[in-house]
Design a protein around this motif. Structure first.
Motif, PDB file in Angstrom:
ATOM      1  N   GLN A   1       0.623  -1.144   0.355  1.00  0.00           N
ATOM      2  CA  GLN A   1      -0.161  -0.090   0.268  1.00  0.00           C
ATOM      3  C   GLN A   1       0.835   1.218  -0.023  1.00  0.00           C
ATOM      4  O   GLN A   1       0.567   2.311  -0.596  1.00  0.00           O
ATOM      5  N   ALA A   2       2.413   0.961   0.486  1.00  0.00           N
ATOM      6  CA  ALA A   2       2.821   2.480   0.584  1.00  0.00           C
ATOM      7  C   ALA A   2       3.330   2.735  -0.278  1.00  0.00           C
ATOM      8  O   ALA A   2       3.740   4.178  -0.968  1.00  0.00           O
ATOM      9  N   VAL A   3       3.543   1.850  -1.370  1.00  0.00           N
ATOM     10  CA  VAL A   3       4.200   2.087  -2.446  1.00  0.00           C
ATOM     11  C   VAL A   3       3.334   1.969  -4.306  1.00  0.00           C
ATOM     12  O   VAL A   3       3.308   2.501  -5.404  1.00  0.00           O
ATOM     13  N   ALA A   4       1.590   1.851  -3.501  1.00  0.00           N
ATOM     14  CA  ALA A   4       0.853   1.383  -4.448  1.00  0.00           C
ATOM     15  C   ALA A   4       0.453   2.979  -4.500  1.00  0.00           C
ATOM     16  O   ALA A   4      -0.003   4.133  -3.564  1.00  0.00           O
ATOM     17  N   ASP A   5       0.019   3.641  -6.026  1.00  0.00           N
ATOM     18  CA  ASP A   5      -0.349   4.831  -6.682  1.00  0.00           C
ATOM     19  C   ASP A   5      -2.583   4.425  -5.818  1.00  0.00           C
ATOM     20  O   ASP A   5      -2.805   5.200  -7.064  1.00  0.00           O
ATOM     21  N   PHE A   6      -2.657   3.719  -5.706  1.00  0.00           N
ATOM     22  CA  PHE A   6      -4.606   3.512  -4.893  1.00  0.00           C
ATOM     23  C   PHE A   6      -4.196   3.004  -4.259  1.00  0.00           C
ATOM     24  O   PHE A   6      -4.031   2.033  -3.369  1.00  0.00           O
TER      25      PHE A   6
END
Length: 743
Positions: free
Chosen positions: A298-303
């Motif tokens: 989640q920290a690196v996802a853009d969604f």
């Protein structure tokens, strides 16, 4: 490895709720273990379940309910042989993490992982039942220990010094002069040459290899003990007699088996003391281990990753839905009105057709065998007979007024009887629907159902819903035969007559009450039910939707972080949110639900949840009647007690002398007799003959929680060897006495 739908069902073991999401994690770990096991069998490499996996195999017949990782151990030579073939033998997507291959892995153990990264590849998701995270098995290494304690202490100091220098170099907190001095010392002591041009990480790897070489240096033939040197022997552990790790026996572990030390009871007692006492809180690792992976993603996802979230609109009831006029009750009321009007007009054929149609509709809805349908159709038949009598009277010779009036009066009387029975058995009668998802889950409804069927003022229908596999995108991946099999229609108690879900017309019934036990709707990560039976949809068909959890958990509080974590799966879920009422089994559990729901929705909804969640006030039937003793003989006894037959004979003498007062049942664990024969076929045959000589039959105890719970319900006390039944008897507050065959 073949996993059925049943493996992934929510379940409560030892009072602990295990949701599908954790079962996915378990299954993924078992796939990894299966590959390791395949390689070890092929190359005659020995390994043993270790730590929580060892404890779970013996005490639970699988995972410790509140644990989620897999641990095994190998002796150093077996580990070296495994590493020599693993890269070739393991599936291509697998990887081995250790201090050399994985940055940040500063441990002297290997971790076999299903992938080097979170994977959303379709084939990967299919193989791991929609579990995209890295599944793993930790391999701990057993080395031989020096018999001379001083010599062992000296080795440990050497190893700690090497590791301290390696870590200091990597972390950059050692002065160059100190590094040069230490490296020179190692070169002189171990007659090696260290490459000074290596970068920090590779210097650390070089020194870790040196430390590992020292761990492996004690000769096997001169050692009496083995141990995990890092970190336990370094911290003062004396290890274990090496004889305990010379032979293994395979015990049940979920849907497979896992090797454990043949003297598993003795070995576990050395590890944990009284290992049969359950403790849910420990400091080993995060629970569940995939949650950290999810946070990192989640920290690196853009969604935002998919997750069930709350909106206040969920609390609004549907505006229209199925109205009363569309339901069986509404249609029946309208038919009665029409029959009265047509009877007044003496439209005989129309009256007959409408009454027959009404009877057929009620039979189809309630079932031809139901009392309500039989009573209604009986009165309709009398009404039709009266209509036919008048019809014959009118079609023959002209009827006199008296005969005509008698027929009309009879018709009106019969119509009144039809109206009365339809009002009583259809319009004003409560229609109750139970939607269950399996025979095991049915236990959550059983007490309430048995209470309700005593009341003659309601028609009760039980509709088992099939649990079905779905892919990551929500598409069902089951054929018609699998769907039918997964309803388990033939596995319900005799007093339950289930209706096939495809035969139940919910819009026609418009039940007054619907009881549900699937919390998920479409939110379960790999299972689903037919979407028309989602809680969100069911609100269109009833005035009262009631959610009852399929299982009763044990009590837990603010320090039981594993219990509290799992609330996110079955409490902050559609079934609870959309239900008009939620029934739990204690005030404490109600409090835990409310706290979780407030954190999910906000403090402003506290009173709503407090009003919606009720505590079950049904009194459980008193089962104080004595039912008997369950005597378990475990496979460990054959290797731990050479004269076990004589000792068991003594126990049977005592038990049999009380046979008049006890209902005695004897069980063998584990259930595979071929495993017993591999350990000692001679003693196994003697044991079986001995049991028969005393006039008993024995059962093979399978570590299936549902079957074990039934045993616990039937019996008053447990005696004998360690098995998965011990913790269940203890949890149910029934006496447990472990046999001490040393006496």
């Amino acid at each position: 490895m073949d996993f059925t739908v049943d493996f992934f069902r929510d379940e409560v073991r030892n009072g602990f709720y295990i949701p599908t999401a954790i079962k996915q994690e378990w299954a993924a770990g078992l796939v990894v273990l299966g590959e390791i096991d395949r390689i070890c069998r092929k190359h005659n490499i020995d390994y043993f379940a270790d730590w929580g996996s060892f404890l779970g195999a013996v005490r639970h017949g699988g995972y410790v309910p509140w644990d989620d990782d897999l641990d095994i151990c190998m002796k150093r030579d077996d580990y070296d042989r495994f590493r020599a073939v693993a890269d070739i033998e393991l599936p291509k997507e697998f990887a081995i993490h250790d201090y050399e291959r994985k940055e940040g892995h500063q441990l002297f153990l290997a971790r076999v992982v299903s992938s080097n990264q979170i994977c959303f590849d379709e084939a990967y998701l299919k193989k791991y039942h929609n579990f995209p995270y890295m599944a793993s098995v930790d391999i701990f290494i057993l080395d031989y220990l020096y018999n001379d304690e001083n010599k062992e202490r000296e080795r440990c100091e050497e190893i700690k010094r090497i590791i301290a220098v390696a870590d200091g170099i990597l972390e950059g907190n050692l002065h160059k002069d100190t590094i040069d001095r230490e490296l020179y010392f190692f070169e002189q002591k171990y007659n090696i040459k260290i490459n000074r041009s290596l970068d920090k990480r590779h210097m650390m790897i070089e020194l870790y290899k040196l430390a590992e070489k020292q761990m492996a240096r004690a000769p096997k033939d001169e050692a009496k003990r083995v141990g995990q040197i890092f970190p336990w022997v370094l911290r003062g552990s004396k290890g274990h007699p090496k004889e305990l790790y010379e032979k293994s026996v395979r015990l049940p572990f979920e849907i497979t088996t896992i090797p454990v030390p043949e003297k598993y009871n003795v070995t576990l007692r050395r590890h944990y003391g009284n290992y049969l006492v359950c403790k849910k809180v420990w400091g080993g690792h995060d629970y569940p281990y995939f949650e950290k992976q999810r946070e990192n993603l989640q920290a690196v996802a853009d969604f935002k990753l998919p997750e069930f979230t709350f909106t206040r609109d969920m609390l609004k009831r549907p505006d229209a839905g199925i109205t009363f006029g569309d339901s069986l009750k509404g249609i029946a009321a309208e038919c009665i009105n029409q029959l009265e009007a047509m009877t007044n007009q003496m439209l005989l054929s129309e009256c007959q057709q409408l009454s027959v149609d009404l009877g057929t509709l009620i039979e189809n809805a309630k079932g031809e065998e139901s009392e309500s349908a039989r009573l209604v159709t009986c009165e309709i038949q009398k009404y039709c007979d009266a209509l036919y009598e008048l019809y014959n009277l009118l079609t023959d010779t002209p009827a006199d007024d008296d005969n005509y009036l008698q027929c009309v009066s009879k018709i009106n009387d019969c119509l009144a009887a039809v109206k009365a029975v339809v009002n009583e058995r259809v319009i004003n009668r409560e229609d109750i629907l139970f939607l269950t998802v399996g025979p095991k889950e049915w236990s959550g409804f059983e007490e309430l159902y048995n209470e309700l069927i005593k009341d003659n003022n309601a028609d009760i229908c039980v509709v088992p819903l099939p649990l079905l596999f779905k892919d990551y995108f929500g598409q069902i991946i089951a054929d018609d035969d699998e769907i039918l099999t997964n309803t388990h229609l033939g596995d319900y108690p005799d007093n339950v007559k289930p209706t096939l879900w495809t035969d139940y017309n919910i819009s026609l019934h418009h039940p007054d009450r619907i009881y549900i036990q699937s919390p998920y709707d479409g939110e379960n990560p790999c299972l689903t039910i037919p979407s028309q039976y989602y809680a969100k949809e069911l609100r269109n068909y009833t005035d009262k939707l009631i959610y009852i959890p399929p299982f009763k958990t044990g009590e837990f509080g603010e320090n039981d972080f594993t219990d509290l974590y799992n609330l996110k799966h079955y409490v902050t879920a559609p079934g609870v949110i959309y239900a008009d009422e939620v029934i739990v089994h204690s005030d404490n559990i109600k409090e835990q639900y409310i706290k979780k729901l407030i954190s999910f929705s906000g403090e402003e909804f506290k009173e709503l949840w407090n009003g919606k969640i009720k505590v079950d006030n049904l009194k459980t039937e008193d089962k104080s009647e004595r039912k008997g003793l369950y005597y378990i003989i475990g496979l460990n006894e054959l290797s731990e007690h050479p004269d076990i037959i004589d000792r068991i004979k003594n126990r049977l003498d005592i038990i049999t002398s009380n046979k008049a007062d006890l209902d005695i049942e004897i069980g063998l664990y584990p259930p595979d007799i071929s495993t017993w024969n591999k350990v000692n076929s001679r003693l196994t045959n003697k044991l079986i003959s001995l049991i028969s000589d005393y006039g008993y039959e024995y059962s093979l105890v399978e570590p299936d929680n549902y079957k074990l719970e039934k045993i616990v319900c039937k019996k008053d006390a447990y005696y004998g060897s360690p098995s998965p039944l011990v913790t269940l008897f203890t949890f149910n507050k029934k006496p447990v006495m472990l046999a001490d065959y040393d006496i």
